[in-house]
Design a protein around this motif. Structure first.
Motif, PDB file in Angstrom:
ATOM      1  N   TYR A 133      14.984  10.381   9.955  1.00  0.00           N
ATOM      2  CA  TYR A 133      14.257  10.798   9.136  1.00  0.00           C
ATOM      3  C   TYR A 133      13.303  11.690   9.293  1.00  0.00           C
ATOM      4  N   ALA A 134      12.574  11.864  10.563  1.00  0.00           N
ATOM      5  CA  ALA A 134      11.601  12.784  11.171  1.00  0.00           C
ATOM      6  C   ALA A 134      12.353  14.037  11.048  1.00  0.00           C
TER       7      ALA A 134
ATOM      8  N   TYR B 174       8.876   0.617   6.291  1.00  0.00           N
ATOM      9  CA  TYR B 174      10.143   0.100   6.441  1.00  0.00           C
ATOM     10  C   TYR B 174      10.160  -0.752   7.927  1.00  0.00           C
ATOM     11  N   GLY B 175       9.174  -0.216   8.784  1.00  0.00           N
ATOM     12  CA  GLY B 175       9.107  -0.882  10.163  1.00  0.00           C
ATOM     13  C   GLY B 175       8.556  -2.062  10.169  1.00  0.00           C
TER      14      GLY B 175
ATOM     15  N   PRO C 120       5.545  10.451   4.843  1.00  0.00           N
ATOM     16  CA  PRO C 120       6.807  10.123   5.753  1.00  0.00           C
ATOM     17  C   PRO C 120       6.335   8.980   6.819  1.00  0.00           C
ATOM     18  N   THR C 121       5.229   9.098   7.476  1.00  0.00           N
ATOM     19  CA  THR C 121       4.740   8.428   8.422  1.00  0.00           C
ATOM     20  C   THR C 121       4.556   6.881   7.609  1.00  0.00           C
TER      21      THR C 121
ATOM     22  N   LEU D 112       0.829  -1.090  -0.096  1.00  0.00           N
ATOM     23  CA  LEU D 112       0.039  -0.035   0.044  1.00  0.00           C
ATOM     24  C   LEU D 112       0.831   1.246  -0.146  1.00  0.00           C
ATOM     25  N   PHE D 113       1.946   1.190   0.535  1.00  0.00           N
ATOM     26  CA  PHE D 113       2.715   2.447   0.888  1.00  0.00           C
ATOM     27  C   PHE D 113       3.644   2.516   0.291  1.00  0.00           C
ATOM     28  N   PRO D 114       4.329   3.972  -0.100  1.00  0.00           N
ATOM     29  CA  PRO D 114       3.615   5.179  -0.242  1.00  0.00           C
ATOM     30  C   PRO D 114       2.683   5.263  -0.909  1.00  0.00           C
ATOM     31  N   ASP D 115       1.421   5.997  -0.755  1.00  0.00           N
ATOM     32  CA  ASP D 115       0.468   6.315  -1.639  1.00  0.00           C
ATOM     33  C   ASP D 115      -0.174   7.846  -1.195  1.00  0.00           C
TER      34      ASP D 115
END
Length: 313
Positions: free
Chosen positions: A130-131, A83-84, A76-77, A65-68
């Protein structure tokens, strides 16, 4: 990862049709296995397998699904979650081998090495750094160095643990199992590789899900063998006539588990720990641990006293 574009995507999302097929298959397997686990909650091996299936589904869904930008979650979340999920699954993999296959030499890595060298770099580079800087490419470059090196080292450690296990507890049923375990571990290393390079979703999903397919075959094969052993024990147990009722009462009184009952009956037949290990397809150390639990529950100190107490006639 590079998203696949075109008609191979499903439901207007970024999920490739092959990813979707794996998600459906793993969901069906998860649903079936959790019903069986609820029926037999003492089956810890099934619990570890359920957790592995759950993490693979989470990895496939988030990675697909991500990133979309169409999803109402900041990109970013989304990337942190995607990746998490990969890091989380990679971190559980050694723990699964440690528990499900009783590879004792993996204990330190499963409990301490993985959190230090996999999860900690993820939290530092893919969440905190990254944040702050928002530069994912830079964070990947530096954040994957330690996990990749550790993954290679851990791969070698797992290979050695598998080899050691099958050297000391080898029987004719375990040659193919040993080879299958090697094949199941190799795709695990691919997780760190795909974290370093851009790849298509199709290639990544096919490679990483190969491991869960092989592990599922291993798990089902072991479950069938264990079920056959249990059935044979049940038939033998049922031939005891009136004595069976007394035995059942004794087993219930001392609160012996199904596995402990199986081991007690095999001890009664005169089998050694190694023979019990081979017949039940469990580690010799596991048999010893079960016997210690049986001794504690029945308040005896050796096999002779145990047999006199449970089988006085």
């Amino acid at each position: 990862m590079i998203k696949t574009k075109g008609i191979m995507l499903v439901f207007g999302t970024q999920i490739h049709i092959v990813t979707f097929i794996f998600i459906v298959l793993e969901f069906c397997m998860f649903f079936f296995q959790i019903l069986y686990y609820l029926f037999r909650p003492q089956d810890k091996m099934r619990l570890w397998y359920l957790l592995l299936l759950l993490l693979f589904q989470f990895y496939n869904i988030t990675g697909g699904l991500f990133p979309d930008p169409k999803i109402n979650i900041p990109v970013p979340t989304q990337l942190m979650i995607a990746y998490g999920s990969g890091f989380l699954m990679a971190s559980f993999f050694p723990f699964y081998f440690y528990k499900a296959f009783d590879l004792k030499t993996l204990r330190w890595h499963a409990l301490y090495g993985v959190p230090l060298f996999l999860m900690l770099p993820y939290l530092i580079f893919f969440v905190i750094v990254y944040a702050i800087n928002g530069k994912l490419n830079v964070d990947i470059k530096f954040g994957m160095i330690v996990p990749f090196i550790y993954a290679v080292i851990l791969l070698w450690v797992i290979f050695k643990a598998i080899r050691k296990k099958h050297e000391t507890e080898r029987n004719r049923n375990q040659y193919l199992e040993e080879i299958a375990m090697y094949c199941a571990v190799i795709p695990w290393l691919a997780l760190t590789f795909f974290g370093l390079v851009e790849s298509s979703q199709l290639l990544e999903v096919l490679c990483t899900n190969t491991g869960i397919v092989i592990l599922s075959i291993l798990f089902i094969s072991r479950s069938i063998r264990n079920a056959r052993v249990e059935y044979e024990q049940l038939l033998e147990f049922n031939t005891g006539g009136a004595q069976r009722n007394n035995l059942e009462e004794m087993f219930r009184y001392y609160k012996l588990t199904n596995r402990e009952i199986e081991i007690v009956l095999l001890v009664r037949e005169g089998l050694t720990y190694r023979e019990i290990s081979n017949k039940l397809f469990i580690a010799g150390k596991t048999v010893e641990n079960h016997m210690q639990n049986i001794y504690e529950k029945t308040s005896v100190k050796n096999k002779v006293a145990l047999l006199h107490k449970l089988f006085p006639s």
